[in-house]
Structure formats: structure tokens, C-alpha cells
Scaffold this motif. Structure first.
Motif, PDB file in Angstrom:
ATOM      1  N   ASP A  20       0.819  -1.201   0.000  1.00 48.21           N
ATOM      2  CA  ASP A  20       0.000   0.000   0.000  1.00 48.21           C
ATOM      3  C   ASP A  20       0.865   1.269   0.000  1.00 48.21           C
ATOM      4  N   THR A  21       1.985   1.223  -0.758  1.00 52.30           N
ATOM      5  CA  THR A  21       2.873   2.372  -0.879  1.00 52.30           C
ATOM      6  C   THR A  21       2.131   3.518  -1.537  1.00 52.30           C
ATOM      7  N   ALA A  22       2.256   4.734  -1.001  1.00 54.59           N
ATOM      8  CA  ALA A  22       1.493   5.869  -1.499  1.00 54.59           C
ATOM      9  C   ALA A  22       2.023   6.367  -2.845  1.00 54.59           C
ATOM     10  N   VAL A  23       3.341   6.617  -2.896  1.00 53.29           N
ATOM     11  CA  VAL A  23       3.980   7.062  -4.135  1.00 53.29           C
ATOM     12  C   VAL A  23       5.113   6.084  -4.418  1.00 53.29           C
ATOM     13  N   SER A  24       5.017   5.404  -5.535  1.00 53.09           N
ATOM     14  CA  SER A  24       6.035   4.392  -5.848  1.00 53.09           C
ATOM     15  C   SER A  24       6.724   4.728  -7.161  1.00 53.09           C
ATOM     16  N   GLN A  25       8.028   4.562  -7.139  1.00 54.95           N
ATOM     17  CA  GLN A  25       8.846   4.840  -8.326  1.00 54.95           C
ATOM     18  C   GLN A  25       9.596   3.578  -8.706  1.00 54.95           C
ATOM     19  N   MET A  61       1.101  16.153  -9.467  1.00 55.22           N
ATOM     20  CA  MET A  61       2.308  15.314  -9.362  1.00 55.22           C
ATOM     21  C   MET A  61       3.524  16.114  -9.811  1.00 55.22           C
ATOM     22  N   TYR A  62       4.692  15.697  -9.296  1.00 58.44           N
ATOM     23  CA  TYR A  62       5.922  16.469  -9.496  1.00 58.44           C
ATOM     24  C   TYR A  62       7.095  15.530  -9.774  1.00 58.44           C
ATOM     25  N   TRP A  63       8.102  16.085 -10.440  1.00 60.31           N
ATOM     26  CA  TRP A  63       9.419  15.455 -10.520  1.00 60.31           C
ATOM     27  C   TRP A  63      10.456  16.438  -9.978  1.00 60.31           C
ATOM     28  N   TYR A  64      11.352  15.892  -9.129  1.00 56.23           N
ATOM     29  CA  TYR A  64      12.444  16.673  -8.563  1.00 56.23           C
ATOM     30  C   TYR A  64      13.761  15.974  -8.865  1.00 56.23           C
ATOM     31  N   LYS A  65      14.829  16.793  -8.890  1.00 52.98           N
ATOM     32  CA  LYS A  65      16.184  16.250  -8.995  1.00 52.98           C
ATOM     33  C   LYS A  65      16.940  16.648  -7.731  1.00 52.98           C
ATOM     34  N   GLN A  66      17.570  15.664  -7.071  1.00 49.81           N
ATOM     35  CA  GLN A  66      18.416  15.950  -5.908  1.00 49.81           C
ATOM     36  C   GLN A  66      19.848  15.594  -6.252  1.00 49.81           C
ATOM     37  N   ASP A  67      20.738  16.599  -6.190  1.00 51.87           N
ATOM     38  CA  ASP A  67      22.113  16.346  -6.604  1.00 51.87           C
ATOM     39  C   ASP A  67      22.933  15.777  -5.439  1.00 51.87           C
ATOM     40  N   SER A  68      24.202  15.602  -5.688  1.00 52.01           N
ATOM     41  CA  SER A  68      25.073  14.949  -4.696  1.00 52.01           C
ATOM     42  C   SER A  68      25.240  15.778  -3.424  1.00 52.01           C
ATOM     43  N   LYS A  69      24.962  17.092  -3.507  1.00 55.69           N
ATOM     44  CA  LYS A  69      25.023  17.941  -2.317  1.00 55.69           C
ATOM     45  C   LYS A  69      23.663  18.062  -1.642  1.00 55.69           C
ATOM     46  N   LYS A  70      22.728  17.262  -2.097  1.00 48.54           N
ATOM     47  CA  LYS A  70      21.379  17.178  -1.523  1.00 48.54           C
ATOM     48  C   LYS A  70      20.491  18.363  -1.871  1.00 48.54           C
ATOM     49  N   PHE A  71      20.941  19.238  -2.810  1.00 50.54           N
ATOM     50  CA  PHE A  71      20.046  20.310  -3.251  1.00 50.54           C
ATOM     51  C   PHE A  71      18.884  19.691  -4.013  1.00 50.54           C
ATOM     52  N   LEU A  72      17.693  20.183  -3.731  1.00 50.82           N
ATOM     53  CA  LEU A  72      16.481  19.624  -4.323  1.00 50.82           C
ATOM     54  C   LEU A  72      15.861  20.679  -5.220  1.00 50.82           C
ATOM     55  N   LYS A  73      15.638  20.321  -6.492  1.00 56.35           N
ATOM     56  CA  LYS A  73      15.099  21.301  -7.428  1.00 56.35           C
ATOM     57  C   LYS A  73      13.932  20.704  -8.186  1.00 56.35           C
ATOM     58  N   ILE A  74      12.842  21.482  -8.253  1.00 59.99           N
ATOM     59  CA  ILE A  74      11.679  20.998  -9.001  1.00 59.99           C
ATOM     60  C   ILE A  74      11.996  21.021 -10.497  1.00 59.99           C
ATOM     61  N   MET A  75      11.529  20.005 -11.189  1.00 60.84           N
ATOM     62  CA  MET A  75      11.725  19.937 -12.636  1.00 60.84           C
ATOM     63  C   MET A  75      10.393  20.188 -13.352  1.00 60.84           C
ATOM     64  N   PHE A  76       9.386  19.436 -12.957  1.00 58.86           N
ATOM     65  CA  PHE A  76       8.083  19.505 -13.621  1.00 58.86           C
ATOM     66  C   PHE A  76       6.977  19.342 -12.583  1.00 58.86           C
ATOM     67  N   CYS A  88       9.820  11.530  -7.335  1.00 57.30           N
ATOM     68  CA  CYS A  88       8.449  11.820  -7.738  1.00 57.30           C
ATOM     69  C   CYS A  88       7.678  12.179  -6.470  1.00 57.30           C
ATOM     70  N   ALA A  89       6.709  13.063  -6.592  1.00 58.85           N
ATOM     71  CA  ALA A  89       5.883  13.439  -5.445  1.00 58.85           C
ATOM     72  C   ALA A  89       4.474  13.741  -5.927  1.00 58.85           C
ATOM     73  N   SER A  90       3.531  13.749  -4.992  1.00 59.74           N
ATOM     74  CA  SER A  90       2.166  14.116  -5.342  1.00 59.74           C
ATOM     75  C   SER A  90       1.549  14.904  -4.198  1.00 59.74           C
ATOM     76  N   SER A  91       0.514  15.686  -4.514  1.00 64.39           N
ATOM     77  CA  SER A  91      -0.222  16.419  -3.491  1.00 64.39           C
ATOM     78  C   SER A  91      -1.648  16.632  -3.966  1.00 64.39           C
ATOM     79  N   ARG A  92      -2.524  16.919  -3.027  1.00 65.03           N
ATOM     80  CA  ARG A  92      -3.929  17.128  -3.371  1.00 65.03           C
ATOM     81  C   ARG A  92      -4.069  18.323  -4.322  1.00 65.03           C
ATOM     82  N   ASP A  93      -3.374  19.395  -4.001  1.00 66.58           N
ATOM     83  CA  ASP A  93      -3.233  20.529  -4.916  1.00 66.58           C
ATOM     84  C   ASP A  93      -1.901  21.196  -4.597  1.00 66.58           C
ATOM     85  N   SER A  94      -1.588  22.262  -5.313  1.00 67.17           N
ATOM     86  CA  SER A  94      -0.231  22.816  -5.207  1.00 67.17           C
ATOM     87  C   SER A  94       0.015  23.532  -3.881  1.00 67.17           C
TER      88      SER A  94
END
Lengths: 112, 114
Positions: free
Chosen positions: A1-6, A32-47, A91-97
């Protein structure tokens, strides 16, 4: 019953290849969203998608193409992979933004 | 332009002591503010949010955060730290306009020593 699975959890491939990462959420969320987390743990939204429509498209190379076949899925296809694409993609999701996001556990992409 | 800053890369606290993880932001209009925690090899988990209402927000695992409009801050606090609180913490902000997107801080690594 995983909520968001990749899938996959790990992806090791060579430069120049094309690969896809799949994401599914069973929370009934509209966004739904896509993020990129680099080696320094910075998190940036892509889409970001809302009800299958693209609403945020950051300055990401056009080698990256998201696809949302339905509200519960947002896949990420990457063409001509480069060394700099090595990162963890979330990947992430939310009810709305405005609501809190639920994240998957990430796909660790390594380019050889 | 929106921005969020977490001025400390690392915070070290002894178990049982209070902890604070700092966050300041800049956004047009009213902010939507969030704290998330990330454990190793896991995705981010939501802790708490501020949208409107009381400036002191209570969240998961005994964490709370105080919204301070004049100082544009949203510091995360806990009265008594646990070793299991050791993780990476992210502050995030979004403006209230429909065109606004969420921005995450650079993260603060919290280390709780026994």
C-alpha cells in the motif's frame, strides 16, 4: 500500500542511452511532481502536472520529457543521458499545489 | 523572486536538549511554508506547514515551528531532541499566487548525540 512508488529504485546506464522512470500514486491526488536531488542534496523541481496537464516546466534540458497518461501516473523519459544527469530523482504528489507533498523513495541514476 | 535560506549546514545537539533549525524566506504576498525531513535513502516526509492562523504550528514527531512575519522566518523547534531525530531537514516556501512554485532550502543536517 505504498502511497507514491517509483521504479526502478536504481538505474545504472551508459552515456548516450535513453531511459525512463515510472511513478504512480494511489492517494487520489491531482498534482504530481518530478524533482532532482544532486550529490550535495540540493532539491530542485523539474516539472509539475495537475490533472494530466503540465503546469510547471523549469529550465530543464529538453532531453527530459515527462508524460502523464492519467492522473495517477507521471513518468519521466530522458534521452541521450549525460554524466551530469547522475542524481536522485524524486516523484511526489499532493492534493493541490498548496498542500503538503508525498514523496517516493527516489530513483538513483548513475551514468557511466 | 522567491527564495528560502537555511543558514546552517549542520546542527549538533545533545539528546534531551532543545533544538532549533533555522529558516528564512522571501516571497511576494502571503507565504505557504513547509518543513520536511529526509532519512537516508528515503524520500522527503512532511512534518508541518503554515498557511494561515496561529503563528505556532505543531507537527509530527513533537516538532513545531513559529511563523514570524516581521523577521520572515519559520524556524523548526523541538523541546527535547531524540537520537532518532538525526536526519536532513528541508524548509520550503511557496507564494500564494497561482503562478508561484515551491522552492526548497539547501537542507540542514541535524545530528543528535546520545
Amino acid at each position: 500500500d505504498t502511497a507514491v512508488s517509483q521504479t526502478p529504485k536504481y538505474l545504472v546506464t551508459q552515456m548516450g542511452n535513453d531511459k525512463s522512470i515510472k511513478c504512480e500514486q494511489n492517494l487520489g491526488h491531482d498534482t504530481m511532481y518530478w524533482y532532482k536531488q544532486d550529490s550535495k542534496k540540493f532539491l530542485k523541481i523539474m516539472f509539475s502536472y495537475n490533472n494530466k496537464e503540465l503546469i510547471i516546466n523549469e529550465t530543464v534540458p529538453n532531453r527530459f520529457s515527462p508524460k502523464s497518461p492519467d492522473k495517477a501516473h507521471l513518468n519521466l523519459h530522458i534521452n541521450s543521458l549525460e554524466l551530469g544527469d547522475s542524481a536522485v530523482y524524486f516523484c511526489a504528489s499532493s492534493r493541490d499545489s498548496n498542500q503538503p507533498q508525498h514523496f517516493g523513495d527516489g530513483t538513483r541514476l548513475s551514468i557511466l | 523572486a522567491q527564495s528560502v535560506a537555511q543558514p546552517e549546514d549542520q546542527v549538533n545537539v545533545a539528546e534531551g536538549n532543545p533544538l532549533t533549525v533555522k529558516c528564512t524566506y522571501s516571497v511576494s504576498g502571503n507565504p505557504y511554508l513547509f518543513w520536511y525531513v529526509q532519512y537516508p535513502n528515503r524520500g522527503l516526509q512532511f512534518l508541518l506547514k503554515y498557511i494561515t492562523g496561529d503563528n505556532l504550528v505543531k507537527g509530527s514527531y513533537g516538532f513545531e515551528a513559529e511563523f514570524n512575519k516581521s523577521q520572515t522566518s519559520f524556524h523548526l523547534k523541538k523541546p527535547s531532541a531524540l537520537v532518532s531525530d538525526s536526519a536532513l531537514y528541508f524548509c520550503a516556501v511557496r507564494g500564494s499566487s497561482s503562478a508561484s512554485k515551491i522552492i526548497f532550502g539547501s537542507g540542514t543536517r541535524l545530528s543528535i548525540r546520545p
